[in-house]
Enzyme design. Structure first.
Site, PDB file in Angstrom:
ATOM      1  N   ARG A  92       1.927   0.144  10.714  1.00 17.20           N
ATOM      2  CA  ARG A  92       1.645   1.291   9.629  1.00 17.20           C
ATOM      3  C   ARG A  92       0.827   2.469  10.226  1.00 17.20           C
ATOM      4  O   ARG A  92       0.876   3.479   9.728  1.00 17.20           O
ATOM      5  CB  ARG A  92       1.373   0.545   8.541  1.00 17.20           C
ATOM      6  CG  ARG A  92       2.198  -0.452   7.674  1.00 17.20           C
ATOM      7  CD  ARG A  92       1.477  -1.069   6.556  1.00 17.20           C
ATOM      8  NE  ARG A  92       2.481  -2.090   5.913  1.00 17.20           N
ATOM      9  CZ  ARG A  92       2.486  -3.168   6.404  1.00 17.20           C
ATOM     10  NH1 ARG A  92       1.481  -3.745   7.173  1.00 17.20           N
ATOM     11  NH2 ARG A  92       3.310  -4.196   5.721  1.00 17.20           N
ATOM     12  N   ASP A 152       0.996  -7.821  -0.033  1.00 15.57           N
ATOM     13  CA  ASP A 152       0.678  -8.939   0.745  1.00 15.57           C
ATOM     14  C   ASP A 152       0.257 -10.007  -0.248  1.00 15.57           C
ATOM     15  O   ASP A 152       1.031 -11.262   0.086  1.00 15.57           O
ATOM     16  CB  ASP A 152      -0.469  -8.648   1.648  1.00 15.57           C
ATOM     17  CG  ASP A 152      -0.304  -7.134   2.399  1.00 15.57           C
ATOM     18  OD1 ASP A 152       0.311  -7.363   3.438  1.00 15.57           O
ATOM     19  OD2 ASP A 152      -0.626  -6.234   1.690  1.00 15.57           O
ATOM     20  N   ARG A 155       3.200 -11.739  -1.693  1.00 13.85           N
ATOM     21  CA  ARG A 155       4.176 -12.286  -0.705  1.00 13.85           C
ATOM     22  C   ARG A 155       3.648 -13.831  -0.330  1.00 13.85           C
ATOM     23  O   ARG A 155       4.343 -14.763  -0.265  1.00 13.85           O
ATOM     24  CB  ARG A 155       4.325 -11.443   0.683  1.00 13.85           C
ATOM     25  CG  ARG A 155       5.324 -10.228   0.301  1.00 13.85           C
ATOM     26  CD  ARG A 155       5.001  -9.042   1.600  1.00 13.85           C
ATOM     27  NE  ARG A 155       6.049  -8.055   1.282  1.00 13.85           N
ATOM     28  CZ  ARG A 155       5.926  -6.864   1.934  1.00 13.85           C
ATOM     29  NH1 ARG A 155       5.024  -6.770   2.536  1.00 13.85           N
ATOM     30  NH2 ARG A 155       6.841  -6.140   1.727  1.00 13.85           N
ATOM     31  N   HIS A 179      -4.398  -3.541   4.761  1.00 12.53           N
ATOM     32  CA  HIS A 179      -2.978  -3.588   4.713  1.00 12.53           C
ATOM     33  C   HIS A 179      -2.321  -3.339   5.999  1.00 12.53           C
ATOM     34  O   HIS A 179      -1.716  -2.499   6.396  1.00 12.53           O
ATOM     35  CB  HIS A 179      -2.359  -2.621   3.659  1.00 12.53           C
ATOM     36  CG  HIS A 179      -0.929  -2.734   3.313  1.00 12.53           C
ATOM     37  ND1 HIS A 179      -0.181  -3.864   3.011  1.00 12.53           N
ATOM     38  CD2 HIS A 179       0.030  -1.825   3.489  1.00 12.53           C
ATOM     39  CE1 HIS A 179       0.980  -3.623   2.908  1.00 12.53           C
ATOM     40  NE2 HIS A 179       1.180  -2.524   3.096  1.00 12.53           N
TER      41      HIS A 179
END
Length: 315
Positions: A92, A152, A155, A179
Site C-alpha cells: 500500500r 485487519d 479478518r 495497516h
C-alpha cells in the site's frame, strides 16, 4: 451541524460500496457524494437512491454535492485516490506520494468550511494519509482518524472463528500498528468468551491448537488475495467505515482499533498508527494503552519507523 449528515468524498469502488452500506445503517438523513468525476457520482447517487423505496433502507436524502456541503456535516468520509491494482506490487505504501497530494488538496477544501466534522480517512496508505491530513491542516486530533487496522482485525477474528467454529463476533482481540506489512497481533489480548487463544483447542474440543502463524499470514494476505481475485476490495472496508459511523452517531463509546496520530502514547510521536480507541460522538475520545510484551513493543516501534521513513520521503 446536521447530526445525521455524512459527506462521502470519492465515488470509486470503495466509495460506492460505502455509500450503499451507509444507507443500510438506517441512521443517516442526508448523504452527499463528492467526486471530480461528477457523472460517476451522479450515476452512483441515482442507483443508490432507488434502494430507498424498500423497507430495509432509510429514506435518506442522497445527492451529489460540493465541498461547501462539508459546512454542516457531522461526518466526512475520505475514500478518494487510486488503489493497488492486480499485477502491481502488493504494498500500500507505493501509493504514498500520490495520495498524500490528493489528501492535502481535499483537506484544504474541507477546512474552508469546517473543523467541526469528524473525518474518517480510508485512502491508502491510510496511516500516512491520516498523519498528513491531521498535521498539514492542523485539524483537531480527536476528529480525524483512519480506518487503520479495523478491517485487519475483522479478518483476523473471522479466520479464528472459522477454525474454532463460533460466531466471529465472539472473538476478541486486535491487529495493531500499521495497516500494512508490519502489522502485528498481540496474542495475549486474543480470546473467545474469556478463554485465551492458547487454550481454545481444549475449551472447544479442537483437533489442534490455533496456528498463530497461519492466522497472521491469512490476515495480512487477505486484502491482496481479494485484489488478485476480483480486482479491488470494497465490502469489508465499507462495513468498517459503517462501524465507525454507527459508533459516532449513536455515541456508543466502542473500543475499536483505528489509526490516530500519537503524541507520546506507546512512547511514540509524530506518526499515525492503529491502537484501540474509545470511539463516540466526539470521535476518537480516548487512546487506550493496552499491555504489550517486549517483542510486541519492538514490533510497534518497527511499524512507527517504517512509516516515519515513508513520511520523510514525501514532499
Amino acid at each position: 451541524m446536521n447530526a445525521n449528515k455524512v459527506v462521502l468524498i470519492g465515488a470509486g469502488m470503495v466509495g460506492a460500496a460505502t455509500l450503499n452500506s451507509i444507507l443500510m445503517l438506517n441512521l443517516v438523513s442526508e448523504l452527499v457524494v463528492i467526486d471530480q468525476n461528477v457523472q460517476r457520482a451522479q450515476g452512483e447517487v441515482m442507483d443508490a437512491s432507488h434502494t430507498t423505496a424498500f423497507a430495509y433502507s432509510s429514506g435518506a436524502n442522497i445527492r451529489v454535492g460540493t465541498y461547501a456541503d462539508c459546512k454542516d456535516a457531522r461526518i466526512i468520509v475520505m475514500t478518494a485516490g487510486p488503489s493497488i491494482k492486480p499485477g502491481e506490487k502488493m504494498d500500500r505504501q507505493i501509493l504514498a506520494q500520490q495520495n498524500a497530494g490528493i489528501m492535502t488538496q481535499v483537506m484544504s477544501e474541507i477546512t474552508k468550511y469546517t473543523q467541526d466534522a469528524i473525518i474518517i480517512t480510508v485512502t491508502n496508505p491510510v496511516d500516512v494519509v491520516t498523519y498528513l491530513a491531521k498535521t498539514r491542516a492542523n485539524y483537531p486530533g480527536n476528529k480525524i482518524f483512519g480506518t487503520g487496522t479495523l478491517l485487519d482485525t475483522a479478518r483476523m477474528r473471522q479466520i479464528i472463528a472459522q477454525q474454532v467454529g463460533v460466531d466471529s463476533k465472539n472473538v476478541h482481540g486486535y491487529v495493531l500498528g500499521e495497516h500494512g506489512n508490519s502489522a502485528f497481533i498481540p496474542w495475549n489480548l486474543v480470546d473467545i468468551a474469556g478463554v485465551p487463544v492458547d487454550q481454545l483447542d481444549r475449551a472447544f474440543h479442537m483437533k489442534a491448537p490455533i496456528d498463530k502463524e497461519k492466522v497472521f499470514e491469512g490476515t495480512k494476505s487477505a486484502g491482496f488475495d481479494i485484489i488478485q481475485l476480483k480486482g479491488y476490495t470494497s465490502s469489508g472496508i465499507a462495513m468498517s467505515v459503517c462501524r465507525l459511523i454507527k459508533a459516532i452517531i449513536l455515541d456508543e463509546r466502542s473500543i475499536l482499533p483505528i489509526s490516530v496520530v500519537l503524541d507520546g502514547h506507546y512512547d511514540t510521536k509524530n506518526v499515525a498508527l492503529s491502537v484501540p480507541c474509545v470511539v463516540g460522538k466526539n470521535g476518537a475520545e480516548h487512546i487506550l494503552e493496552v499491555p504489550l510484551t517486549s517483542e510486541e513493543r519492538r514490533q510497534f516501534k518497527q511499524c512507527a519507523q517504517n512509516l516515519t521513513d515513508i513520511l520523510g520521503k514525501i514532499s
